[in-house]
Design an enzyme around this catalytic site. Sequence first.
Site, mmCIF file in Angstrom:
data_model
loop_
_atom_site.group_PDB
_atom_site.id
_atom_site.type_symbol
_atom_site.label_atom_id
_atom_site.label_comp_id
_atom_site.label_asym_id
_atom_site.label_seq_id
_atom_site.Cartn_x
_atom_site.Cartn_y
_atom_site.Cartn_z
ATOM 1 N N ARG A 158 0.707 -1.274 -0.067
ATOM 2 C CA ARG A 158 -0.123 -0.023 -0.021
ATOM 3 C C ARG A 158 0.908 1.189 0.114
ATOM 4 N NH1 ARG A 158 -3.182 -2.738 -1.643
ATOM 5 N NH2 ARG A 158 -5.222 -3.259 -0.976
ATOM 6 N N GLU A 166 -2.529 7.377 -4.853
ATOM 7 C CA GLU A 166 -2.822 6.606 -6.077
ATOM 8 C C GLU A 166 -4.409 6.700 -6.193
ATOM 9 O OE1 GLU A 166 -1.675 2.733 -5.057
ATOM 10 O OE2 GLU A 166 -3.840 2.198 -5.373
ATOM 11 N N HIS A 170 -0.520 -0.103 -9.827
ATOM 12 C CA HIS A 170 -1.553 -1.145 -8.941
ATOM 13 C C HIS A 170 -1.541 -2.543 -9.654
ATOM 14 C CE1 HIS A 170 -3.491 -1.344 -4.730
ATOM 15 N NE2 HIS A 170 -3.371 -2.443 -5.418
HETATM 16 P P1 NAI Z 1 -0.896 -11.405 4.889
HETATM 17 O O1 NAI Z 1 -2.441 -10.977 5.694
HETATM 18 O O2 NAI Z 1 -1.073 -12.796 4.367
HETATM 19 O O3 NAI Z 1 0.405 -10.892 5.601
HETATM 20 C C1 NAI Z 1 0.623 -9.571 6.059
HETATM 21 C C2 NAI Z 1 1.760 -9.931 7.053
HETATM 22 O O4 NAI Z 1 2.263 -8.582 7.482
HETATM 23 C C3 NAI Z 1 1.249 -10.631 8.146
HETATM 24 O O5 NAI Z 1 2.215 -11.744 8.427
HETATM 25 C C4 NAI Z 1 1.318 -9.627 9.508
HETATM 26 O O6 NAI Z 1 1.785 -10.200 10.698
HETATM 27 C C5 NAI Z 1 2.235 -8.835 8.868
HETATM 28 N N1 NAI Z 1 2.463 -7.494 9.537
HETATM 29 C C6 NAI Z 1 1.283 -6.879 10.423
HETATM 30 N N2 NAI Z 1 1.897 -5.761 10.753
HETATM 31 C C7 NAI Z 1 2.892 -5.767 10.537
HETATM 32 C C8 NAI Z 1 3.970 -4.433 10.753
HETATM 33 N N3 NAI Z 1 3.622 -3.680 11.799
HETATM 34 N N4 NAI Z 1 5.191 -4.673 10.327
HETATM 35 C C9 NAI Z 1 5.378 -5.842 9.680
HETATM 36 N N5 NAI Z 1 4.669 -6.842 9.406
HETATM 37 C C10 NAI Z 1 3.432 -6.702 10.039
HETATM 38 O O7 NAI Z 1 -1.415 -10.461 3.752
HETATM 39 P P2 NAI Z 1 -0.774 -10.799 2.128
HETATM 40 O O8 NAI Z 1 -1.916 -11.588 1.427
HETATM 41 O O9 NAI Z 1 0.629 -11.188 2.155
HETATM 42 O O10 NAI Z 1 -0.744 -9.173 1.618
HETATM 43 C C11 NAI Z 1 0.057 -8.156 1.966
HETATM 44 C C12 NAI Z 1 -0.555 -6.964 1.382
HETATM 45 O O11 NAI Z 1 -0.232 -7.098 0.027
HETATM 46 C C13 NAI Z 1 -2.007 -6.694 1.518
HETATM 47 O O12 NAI Z 1 -1.944 -6.207 2.958
HETATM 48 C C14 NAI Z 1 -2.103 -5.650 0.437
HETATM 49 O O13 NAI Z 1 -1.998 -4.455 1.051
HETATM 50 C C15 NAI Z 1 -0.816 -5.770 -0.534
HETATM 51 N N6 NAI Z 1 -1.588 -6.328 -1.819
HETATM 52 C C16 NAI Z 1 -1.255 -5.669 -2.870
HETATM 53 C C17 NAI Z 1 -1.820 -6.127 -4.144
HETATM 54 C C18 NAI Z 1 -1.471 -5.486 -5.479
HETATM 55 O O14 NAI Z 1 -2.054 -5.623 -6.654
HETATM 56 N N7 NAI Z 1 -0.526 -4.484 -5.296
HETATM 57 C C19 NAI Z 1 -2.666 -7.036 -4.298
HETATM 58 C C20 NAI Z 1 -2.933 -7.871 -3.076
HETATM 59 C C21 NAI Z 1 -2.460 -7.777 -1.761
#
Ligand code: NAI
Length: 361
Positions: free
Chosen positions: A230, A259, A291
């Site tokens: 993000r 964005e 994105h």
């Molecule tokens: P997920 O929920 O599987 O993993 C997120 C991880 O971040 C978790 O392990 C969590 O413990 C960790 N986390 C939480 N707070 C934190 C902090 N303060 N510092 C470091 N780590 C922390 O999510 P997933 O599926 O891996 O997605 C990650 C991100 O990718 C989403 O939140 C979304 O914003 C982004 N995304 C972007 C896309 C794109 O098209 N550019 C598409 C899909 C997701």
Amino acid sequence: MKKIAFYDAKPYDKIWFDQLAAGRYDIRYLESKCNPDTAQLARGCEAVCAFVNDDLSKETIDRLYDAGVRVLAMRSAGYSNVDFKAAYGKINVVRVPAYSPYAVAEHAMALLLTLNRKVHKAYNRTRDFNFSLNGLIGTDLHGKTAGIIGTGKIGRVFINICRGFGMRILAFDPYPAKDADFEYVDLNTLLRESDVISLHCPLTDQTHHILDVNAFRQMKKEAFIINTSRGALIDSAALLAALNLKRIGGAGLDVYEEEADFFFEDYSGEIIRDDVLSLLTSRPNVIITSHQAFLTEEALHNIADVTLKNLDAYFAGEDLENEICYHCDSGKVAGGCRKNRKERCFQPPSADRMLTDSARN
Ligand code: NAI
């Protein structure tokens, strides 16, 4: 047939939604983004399907509710644009927690490889029959250190990809994976020791501007920053300053703080009134994609499939596996999270009525 108001609809969204929803749902595709002004367009629909740059603030939520909307189906994993507190008790919110972590992680590596090996420059040169190699020197990724912030689904796929390149892995996550076979370190160590820093955490109050002036000061001068999560995880003005001062090596960005005003639309004939974005775009060591990390055939199919299954479960009165409410984020729910008890976060009045009606028929 239940009606869905589908905001911010693009041609690539329709491919799978049209196929999978045929005979099940009547989809009203709307080009506009969802916001307080466009919420009225959902009148007559019980469901809204929205995406990452829709404005789902309290005002919008209240207007959607007044228009008769009772379920908001986010066709995304991230949900930082939804005011869950406003939705609680009125509109159940569901999302697609995972549709292809590979799509996003592979795009993160595409950004890194392009940035490092200057493929963007070479592409432009050779189209102009300029076959010079001057200024195209990269580095081997093999043996370099990748710092991964957030080791969830996408972060872990990216870790595996980096390992395939022979990179050393450092990770930071306040909720470390129990089965991790890589090294966790504190954030400052990761910032100091990494050659590549890739963001894979959600946007929350804790992670807002996790890469700020202080973070950039600690990094290696050659460090590449990759952000496919993000935009607001990075203080964009601080990033620009760090690039100007040659404090870091470059940035590959699939997301940008502001964005919502630009991404997914064609502004090629207009003057962009965002100086930070304009300056970042002009830097030779910055790659920006709008994105698109999620944009693969597989991900689009899974997004449509899970979104429609979420809606099926809602309308059948079943529990909502992919529901999310503000309690989920706060982590403090009296009596434990209701989802763990296979209950909905709440039953809105109309859903109760719907269930009673269907029980009667
Ligand atoms: P997920 O929920 O599987 O993993 C997120 C991880 O971040 C978790 O392990 C969590 O413990 C960790 N986390 C939480 N707070 C934190 C902090 N303060 N510092 C470091 N780590 C922390 O999510 P997933 O599926 O891996 O997605 C990650 C991100 O990718 C989403 O939140 C979304 O914003 C982004 N995304 C972007 C896309 C794109 O098209 N550019 C598409 C899909 C997701």
